[in-house]
Design a protein around this motif. Structure first.
Motif, PDB file in Angstrom:
ATOM      1  N   ILE A  53      -3.056 -44.873 -42.918  1.00 32.45           N
ATOM      2  CA  ILE A  53      -2.578 -46.039 -43.660  1.00 32.45           C
ATOM      3  C   ILE A  53      -3.756 -46.802 -44.257  1.00 32.45           C
ATOM      4  CG2 ILE A  53      -1.428 -48.289 -43.444  1.00 32.45           C
ATOM      5  CD1 ILE A  53       0.280 -46.969 -41.171  1.00 32.45           C
ATOM      6  N   ALA A  54      -4.808 -46.982 -43.457  1.00 35.46           N
ATOM      7  CA  ALA A  54      -5.981 -47.753 -43.885  1.00 35.46           C
ATOM      8  C   ALA A  54      -7.246 -47.003 -43.476  1.00 35.46           C
ATOM      9  CB  ALA A  54      -5.953 -49.139 -43.258  1.00 35.46           C
ATOM     10  N   PRO A  55      -7.686 -46.058 -44.296  1.00 31.36           N
ATOM     11  CA  PRO A  55      -8.895 -45.288 -43.960  1.00 31.36           C
ATOM     12  C   PRO A  55     -10.083 -46.220 -43.675  1.00 31.36           C
ATOM     13  CG  PRO A  55      -7.789 -44.332 -45.848  1.00 31.36           C
ATOM     14  CD  PRO A  55      -7.103 -45.643 -45.567  1.00 31.36           C
ATOM     15  N   GLY A  56     -10.817 -45.867 -42.624  1.00 37.64           N
ATOM     16  CA  GLY A  56     -11.965 -46.680 -42.233  1.00 37.64           C
ATOM     17  C   GLY A  56     -11.597 -47.907 -41.419  1.00 37.64           C
ATOM     18  N   ASN A  57     -10.341 -48.028 -41.031  1.00 38.71           N
ATOM     19  CA  ASN A  57      -9.908 -49.186 -40.248  1.00 38.71           C
ATOM     20  C   ASN A  57     -10.603 -49.184 -38.894  1.00 38.71           C
ATOM     21  OD1 ASN A  57      -7.844 -50.275 -38.061  1.00 38.71           O
ATOM     22  ND2 ASN A  57      -7.514 -51.400 -39.962  1.00 38.71           N
ATOM     23  N   SER A  58     -11.362 -50.230 -38.620  1.00 38.45           N
ATOM     24  CA  SER A  58     -12.147 -50.274 -37.383  1.00 38.45           C
ATOM     25  C   SER A  58     -11.265 -50.462 -36.148  1.00 38.45           C
ATOM     26  CB  SER A  58     -13.216 -51.360 -37.457  1.00 38.45           C
ATOM     27  OG  SER A  58     -12.627 -52.633 -37.620  1.00 38.45           O
ATOM     28  N   ASP A  59     -10.114 -51.134 -36.286  1.00 38.21           N
ATOM     29  CA  ASP A  59      -9.220 -51.286 -35.132  1.00 38.21           C
ATOM     30  C   ASP A  59      -8.691 -49.930 -34.675  1.00 38.21           C
ATOM     31  OD1 ASP A  59      -9.421 -54.077 -34.887  1.00 38.21           O
ATOM     32  OD2 ASP A  59      -7.845 -54.389 -36.383  1.00 38.21           O
ATOM     33  N   ALA A  60      -8.360 -49.072 -35.628  1.00 38.75           N
ATOM     34  CA  ALA A  60      -7.884 -47.733 -35.280  1.00 38.75           C
ATOM     35  C   ALA A  60      -9.005 -46.910 -34.656  1.00 38.75           C
ATOM     36  CB  ALA A  60      -7.330 -47.031 -36.514  1.00 38.75           C
ATOM     37  N   THR A  61     -10.212 -47.018 -35.209  1.00 45.83           N
ATOM     38  CA  THR A  61     -11.357 -46.288 -34.654  1.00 45.83           C
ATOM     39  C   THR A  61     -11.659 -46.763 -33.241  1.00 45.83           C
ATOM     40  OG1 THR A  61     -12.260 -45.982 -36.866  1.00 45.83           O
ATOM     41  CG2 THR A  61     -13.787 -45.718 -35.027  1.00 45.83           C
ATOM     42  N   LYS A  62     -11.632 -48.069 -33.055  1.00 49.56           N
ATOM     43  CA  LYS A  62     -11.871 -48.640 -31.723  1.00 49.56           C
ATOM     44  C   LYS A  62     -10.793 -48.173 -30.751  1.00 49.56           C
ATOM     45  CE  LYS A  62     -11.990 -53.034 -31.832  1.00 49.56           C
ATOM     46  NZ  LYS A  62     -11.899 -54.489 -31.735  1.00 49.56           N
ATOM     47  N   GLY A  63      -9.549 -48.177 -31.205  1.00 51.27           N
ATOM     48  CA  GLY A  63      -8.452 -47.729 -30.353  1.00 51.27           C
ATOM     49  C   GLY A  63      -8.587 -46.276 -29.946  1.00 51.27           C
ATOM     50  N   ALA A 113     -11.409 -44.696 -29.667  1.00 47.30           N
ATOM     51  CA  ALA A 113     -12.525 -44.645 -28.715  1.00 47.30           C
ATOM     52  C   ALA A 113     -12.069 -45.082 -27.324  1.00 47.30           C
ATOM     53  CB  ALA A 113     -13.670 -45.537 -29.207  1.00 47.30           C
ATOM     54  N   TYR A 114     -11.338 -46.193 -27.254  1.00 50.72           N
ATOM     55  CA  TYR A 114     -10.861 -46.657 -25.951  1.00 50.72           C
ATOM     56  C   TYR A 114      -9.859 -45.680 -25.336  1.00 50.72           C
ATOM     57  CZ  TYR A 114     -13.176 -51.165 -25.865  1.00 50.72           C
ATOM     58  OH  TYR A 114     -14.122 -52.156 -25.795  1.00 50.72           O
ATOM     59  N   THR A 115      -9.022 -45.082 -26.163  1.00 49.60           N
ATOM     60  CA  THR A 115      -8.067 -44.102 -25.638  1.00 49.60           C
ATOM     61  C   THR A 115      -8.807 -42.952 -24.965  1.00 49.60           C
ATOM     62  OG1 THR A 115      -6.410 -44.702 -27.285  1.00 49.60           O
ATOM     63  CG2 THR A 115      -6.164 -42.557 -26.234  1.00 49.60           C
ATOM     64  N   ARG A 163     -16.822 -41.539 -30.611  1.00 44.27           N
ATOM     65  CA  ARG A 163     -15.960 -42.478 -31.343  1.00 44.27           C
ATOM     66  C   ARG A 163     -16.558 -43.879 -31.362  1.00 44.27           C
ATOM     67  NH1 ARG A 163     -10.054 -40.170 -29.399  1.00 44.27           N
ATOM     68  NH2 ARG A 163     -10.055 -38.391 -30.819  1.00 44.27           N
ATOM     69  N   PHE A 164     -17.188 -44.281 -30.267  1.00 43.44           N
ATOM     70  CA  PHE A 164     -17.852 -45.588 -30.269  1.00 43.44           C
ATOM     71  C   PHE A 164     -19.064 -45.576 -31.212  1.00 43.44           C
ATOM     72  CE2 PHE A 164     -15.617 -46.569 -26.183  1.00 43.44           C
ATOM     73  CZ  PHE A 164     -15.030 -47.757 -26.605  1.00 43.44           C
ATOM     74  N   ARG A 165     -19.743 -44.435 -31.324  1.00 39.42           N
ATOM     75  CA  ARG A 165     -20.841 -44.308 -32.300  1.00 39.42           C
ATOM     76  C   ARG A 165     -20.314 -44.491 -33.721  1.00 39.42           C
ATOM     77  NH1 ARG A 165     -23.684 -39.725 -29.211  1.00 39.42           N
ATOM     78  NH2 ARG A 165     -25.221 -40.932 -28.065  1.00 39.42           N
ATOM     79  N   HIS A 166     -19.166 -43.891 -33.988  1.00 37.88           N
ATOM     80  CA  HIS A 166     -18.545 -44.043 -35.307  1.00 37.88           C
ATOM     81  C   HIS A 166     -18.179 -45.509 -35.558  1.00 37.88           C
ATOM     82  CE1 HIS A 166     -16.477 -42.909 -38.951  1.00 37.88           C
ATOM     83  NE2 HIS A 166     -15.354 -43.455 -38.507  1.00 37.88           N
ATOM     84  N   ALA A 219      -0.645 -42.423 -28.128  1.00 35.78           N
ATOM     85  CA  ALA A 219      -1.574 -43.446 -28.620  1.00 35.78           C
ATOM     86  C   ALA A 219      -2.484 -42.864 -29.694  1.00 35.78           C
ATOM     87  CB  ALA A 219      -2.406 -44.006 -27.464  1.00 35.78           C
ATOM     88  N   GLU A 220      -3.042 -41.716 -29.402  1.00 37.00           N
ATOM     89  CA  GLU A 220      -3.953 -41.083 -30.352  1.00 37.00           C
ATOM     90  C   GLU A 220      -3.233 -40.779 -31.676  1.00 37.00           C
ATOM     91  OE1 GLU A 220      -6.681 -37.230 -29.995  1.00 37.00           O
ATOM     92  OE2 GLU A 220      -7.173 -38.884 -28.630  1.00 37.00           O
ATOM     93  N   LYS A 221      -2.014 -40.305 -31.592  1.00 37.75           N
ATOM     94  CA  LYS A 221      -1.236 -40.005 -32.796  1.00 37.75           C
ATOM     95  C   LYS A 221      -1.049 -41.270 -33.637  1.00 37.75           C
ATOM     96  CE  LYS A 221       3.271 -38.253 -34.246  1.00 37.75           C
ATOM     97  NZ  LYS A 221       4.596 -37.836 -33.812  1.00 37.75           N
ATOM     98  N   GLN A 222      -0.734 -42.386 -32.987  1.00 38.37           N
ATOM     99  CA  GLN A 222      -0.509 -43.638 -33.721  1.00 38.37           C
ATOM    100  C   GLN A 222      -1.813 -44.185 -34.312  1.00 38.37           C
ATOM    101  OE1 GLN A 222       2.358 -45.253 -34.690  1.00 38.37           O
ATOM    102  NE2 GLN A 222       3.257 -43.355 -33.949  1.00 38.37           N
ATOM    103  N   PHE A 223      -2.914 -44.102 -33.560  1.00 37.04           N
ATOM    104  CA  PHE A 223      -4.190 -44.567 -34.107  1.00 37.04           C
ATOM    105  C   PHE A 223      -4.592 -43.723 -35.320  1.00 37.04           C
ATOM    106  CE2 PHE A 223      -5.135 -46.487 -29.801  1.00 37.04           C
ATOM    107  CZ  PHE A 223      -5.125 -47.802 -30.251  1.00 37.04           C
ATOM    108  N   LYS A 224      -4.343 -42.433 -35.259  1.00 36.77           N
ATOM    109  CA  LYS A 224      -4.640 -41.568 -36.409  1.00 36.77           C
ATOM    110  C   LYS A 224      -3.731 -41.919 -37.587  1.00 36.77           C
ATOM    111  CE  LYS A 224      -6.815 -37.853 -33.864  1.00 36.77           C
ATOM    112  NZ  LYS A 224      -6.759 -36.470 -33.392  1.00 36.77           N
ATOM    113  N   ARG A 225      -2.493 -42.273 -37.297  1.00 38.35           N
ATOM    114  CA  ARG A 225      -1.580 -42.732 -38.350  1.00 38.35           C
ATOM    115  C   ARG A 225      -2.129 -44.009 -38.986  1.00 38.35           C
ATOM    116  NH1 ARG A 225       0.888 -42.875 -42.588  1.00 38.35           N
ATOM    117  NH2 ARG A 225       2.791 -44.060 -42.774  1.00 38.35           N
TER     118      ARG A 225
END
Length: 183
Positions: free
Chosen positions: A124-134, A136-138, A151-154, A114-120
């Motif tokens: 793809i889209a730097p600053g993407n909040s869905d990836a950052t949220k993911g 954090a939840y991971t 991560r939630f602070r970010h 999961a972490e690898k895919q969220f980082k991917r």
């Protein structure tokens, strides 16, 4: 050469398009119907609607994503991951498929994947909040509360009005035993 060849070829091509269900309007209608069925809780009917689209158009990205998401929500992780991977084979930088696959990995307890895919997704889209949220939840679901808080602070920096960032931070602080920080 047959003088009617261009007209016949065009007519034959149109017939093939209509017969295969690839007529854009009809396909869009079927996909919208599937989404509506999901919102009504009729998941088996929704999956059947996606299957009808995919039987005519096996590479239809929207239908693959819809079915993958539905399967992930139902907990059918292997099937969901197959659909997400199919989309990513067709479009390697597809953001929604990357984030969807990452969430499915997290829901299945496959936190490293999961972490690898969220980082991917962030690549793809730097600053993407869905990836950052993911991410954090991971960390939260893995039990890595300190990382989850950061991560939630970010996420809170990216989306200052998103209450989910504060809620996630509070959950991580609470789980870490920092009750006084959780409010």
């Amino acid at each position: 050469m047959d003088a009617h060849f261009p007209r016949r070829a065009l007519a034959f091509g149109l017939l093939l398009i209509l017969a295969s269900g690839s007529y854009a309007g009809e396909t869009e209608k079927q996909i919208e119907q599937a989404k509506s069925l999901i919102s009504q809780g009729r998941h088996a009917d929704a999956e059947a609607a996606f299957a009808r689209v995919l039987s005519a158009q096996p590479k239809n990205i929207e239908a693959l994503l819809g079915r993958a998401t539905l399967r992930a929500w139902r907990g059918d992780h292997n099937a969901a991951q197959q659909d997400f991977h199919t989309v990513l084979r067709l479009q390697p930088d597809h953001l929604a498929a990357t984030v969807g696959l990452a969430y499915d990995f997290a829901w299945a307890g496959q936190f490293d994947a999961a972490e690898k895919q969220f980082k991917r997704a962030q690549q793809i889209a730097p600053g993407n909040s869905d990836a950052t949220k993911g991410l954090a939840y991971t960390a939260l679901w893995r039990g890595d509360n300190a990382v989850a808080v950061e991560r939630f602070r970010h996420l809170e920096v990216l989306e200052p009005t998103n209450p989910e960032a504060a809620l996630g931070m509070g959950q991580a602080e609470f789980r870490a035993g920092h009750i006084w920080r959780a409010d």
